[in-house]
Design a protein around this motif. Structure first.
Motif, short mmCIF file in Angstrom:
data_model
loop_
_atom_site.label_atom_id
_atom_site.label_comp_id
_atom_site.label_asym_id
_atom_site.label_seq_id
_atom_site.Cartn_x
_atom_site.Cartn_y
_atom_site.Cartn_z
N GLY A 186 46.41 -7.29 -0.54
CA GLY A 186 46.08 -6.04 0.15
C GLY A 186 47.28 -5.10 0.17
N ASP A 187 47.57 -4.56 1.34
CA ASP A 187 48.73 -3.67 1.45
C ASP A 187 49.98 -4.40 1.94
N ARG A 188 49.94 -5.73 1.92
CA ARG A 188 51.09 -6.54 2.36
C ARG A 188 52.15 -6.57 1.26
N GLN A 189 53.36 -6.19 1.56
CA GLN A 189 54.43 -6.20 0.58
C GLN A 189 54.96 -7.63 0.39
N TRP A 209 54.87 -6.86 -5.27
CA TRP A 209 53.79 -5.91 -4.99
C TRP A 209 53.91 -4.65 -5.82
N ASP A 210 55.13 -4.33 -6.31
CA ASP A 210 55.26 -3.13 -7.14
C ASP A 210 55.33 -3.45 -8.63
N GLY A 254 51.10 -6.00 -8.11
CA GLY A 254 50.09 -5.24 -7.40
C GLY A 254 49.40 -6.01 -6.31
N ALA A 255 48.46 -5.35 -5.66
CA ALA A 255 47.79 -5.91 -4.49
C ALA A 255 46.88 -7.08 -4.82
N ARG A 256 46.38 -7.14 -6.06
CA ARG A 256 45.41 -8.19 -6.40
C ARG A 256 46.05 -9.55 -6.65
N ASP A 291 60.95 2.17 -1.81
CA ASP A 291 59.50 2.09 -1.92
C ASP A 291 58.94 1.04 -0.97
N ARG A 333 61.06 0.52 10.18
CA ARG A 333 59.86 -0.01 10.83
C ARG A 333 60.09 -0.31 12.31
#
Length: 466
Positions: A119-122, A140-141, A144-146, A374, A402
């Motif tokens: 998902g959007d979890r880094q 994640w970069d 990717g998310a998948r 990022d 954060r």
């Protein structure tokens, strides 16, 4: 007369060549003099140090019976909570992520690393050979998310992979990986741990099976090697010889060049090394070499990276083994570090004027602008006395983009307040990173840094005493 002399000279020359061809070459015998053994030993010790210190970590965490661990090779060890000031098992920890760790033996078959949909979890999954050269950065970069499935293959492996599994060729048959999953404070921890549990390591032969059998490595294949033996010449060079056979690099120019020197000591990876076959002089040379080479690495370590505004800037390449002294210093500074594509580090022991940082003083660290990333960034506080987090009334060990409730300046700058005493001003308290009463140091981490950090167009500002 002249012709006869020439014939005689030619005959003697041929005889000498023939005699030399029949005589055993000295280069095939172990070096017996102290000076030569010392010279070869220093080069060999420094060159092999990254692998040796990493293997020491493997043996202590996977096979040492005194540690009481329950994980070996080819399976994850999970650390499923954020580190606090009560933890003393690791120095200079982060307060941003949870971890998985694994050493993998790919000699029998590839192991498939499964990253679940995130998902959007880094997340960041560096994968490195035993020389600390990175062969993959699965994050994640880049992934990717998948997520996905990645077959980690030993050098030279040939075979067919299942559909949907991507091949990753590794530099050595034994490797390690240290996945990191971002956590935004304790309330976010359960969701991060739920994803952490879905990471998997599956031997190729068990791909598609309902369950994966726990690995049962043969401990006898992995010689004992501990931190104390890093300066034990006999243990160091004997174990190094074994590892060069256990987990070789194929076609590496540095290793090929080193092999000639190793042969001089009877330490070539094709043969077993017998310390007792060396003369007392050669053993003495290697003992001196281990002590001096270790000292050389230790003295080089603080000067590995550029220093700007009294911050040490660590921007480490994926492959550094071609520079043996630098690679050895980086390994001694901290194993299992990330290459700069994943994260970069700034370390400060002194303020902008060059004085040691001390919590009895009051400092401000003004980021204008904050680090461009990022992912996210954080500044973490450590006691210089024990290299651990500092207990404080806020349970705040780091400060970053954060951190909840922080106050930015009108121009977008961010001022971090560094001191032991709790500020009375509400704005300063919101931006306060508590320090110990005495000496401290800071580490700024940039996760997925943007180009200005990598090129030096963004640099950390000086820490200013108020």
């Amino acid at each position: 007369m002249l012709i006869a002399q020439r014939c005689a000279i030619q005959f003697v020359t041929i005889l000498l060549f023939a005699t030399a061809a029949l005589a055993p070459a000295r280069a095939t015998e172990p070096a017996q003099d102290e000076a030569l053994a010392y010279s070869i030993g220093v080069q060999t010790y420094i060159n092999g140090f990254p692998m040796m210190d990493l293997y020491r970590t493997l043996w202590e965490t996977s096979f040492d019976p005194k540690r009481g661990h329950d994980r070996t090779l080819n399976e994850f060890f999970a650390f499923d909570r954020l580190i606090t000031s009560k933890d003393d098992w690791v120095i200079t920890p982060n307060n941003d992520t949870i971890y998985l760790r694994a050493f993998l033996d790919l000699r029998k078959e590839p192991i498939i690393l499964v990253i679940p949909p995130m998902g959007d979890r880094q997340y960041w999954v560096p994968v490195s050979d035993m020389w600390h050269d990175f062969d993959a950065s699965l994050s994640w970069d880049t992934v990717g998310a998948r997520g996905g499935a990645f077959a980690l293959c030993a050098p030279g492996w040939q075979g067919v992979l299942p559909g949907g599994v991507k091949r990753v060729d590794m530099g050595t048959p034994i490797i390690w990986t240290l996945p990191r999953i971002a956590v935004n404070g304790d309330p976010d921890l359960p969701a991060a741990v739920a994803l952490q549990k879905q990471f998997r390591l599956v031997p190729l032969s068990q791909w598609g099976a309902a369950s994966v059998a726990r690995p049962r490595p043969d401990a006898a294949e992995f010689p004992r090697f501990t931190r104390a033996e890093l300066t034990d010449a006999k243990a160091y060079f004997t174990t190094l010889n074994t590892l060069l056979r256990l987990s070789p690099r194929l076609g590496n120019p540095s290793d090929d060049a080193l092999a000639g020197w190793l042969r001089e000591l009877g330490m070539h990876p094709f043969t077993g090394f017998d310390w007792n076959k060396l003369s007392p002089q050669a053993r003495r040379g290697l003992e001196r070499a281990a002590a001096d080479a270790h000292r050389i690495i230790a003295e080089r370590m603080p000067r590995l990276v550029p220093i700007v505004n009294n911050w040490q800037l660590a921007r480490l390449d994926k492959r550094i083994s071609g520079d043996p002294v630098f690679a050895a210093g980086a390994a001694m500074l901290g194993l299992l570090w990330n290459p700069k594509e994943i994260s970069t580090y700034d370390v400060a022991f002194f303020d902008g004027a060059g004085a040691p940082l001390d919590g009895n003083n009051r400092y401000v660290l003004r980021f204008s602008p904050p680090p461009p990333v990022d992912g996210f960034w954080s500044v973490t506080m450590y006691s210089a006395e024990n290299q651990l987090f500092v207990p404080n009334p806020l349970d705040r060990y780091s400060f970053g983009d954060r951190t909840k409730g922080i106050v930015y300046e009108k121009d977008g700058a961010l001022e971090v307040i560094l001191q032991h005493a709790e500020p009375t001003d509400p704005k300063e308290r919101a931006n306060w990173l508590p320090a110990p009463k005495g000496r401290f140091y800071l580490v700024t981490r940039h996760y997925s840094p943007r180009p200005p950090i990598l090129t030096g167009d963004w640099l950390p500002p000086p820490i200013t005493k108020r």
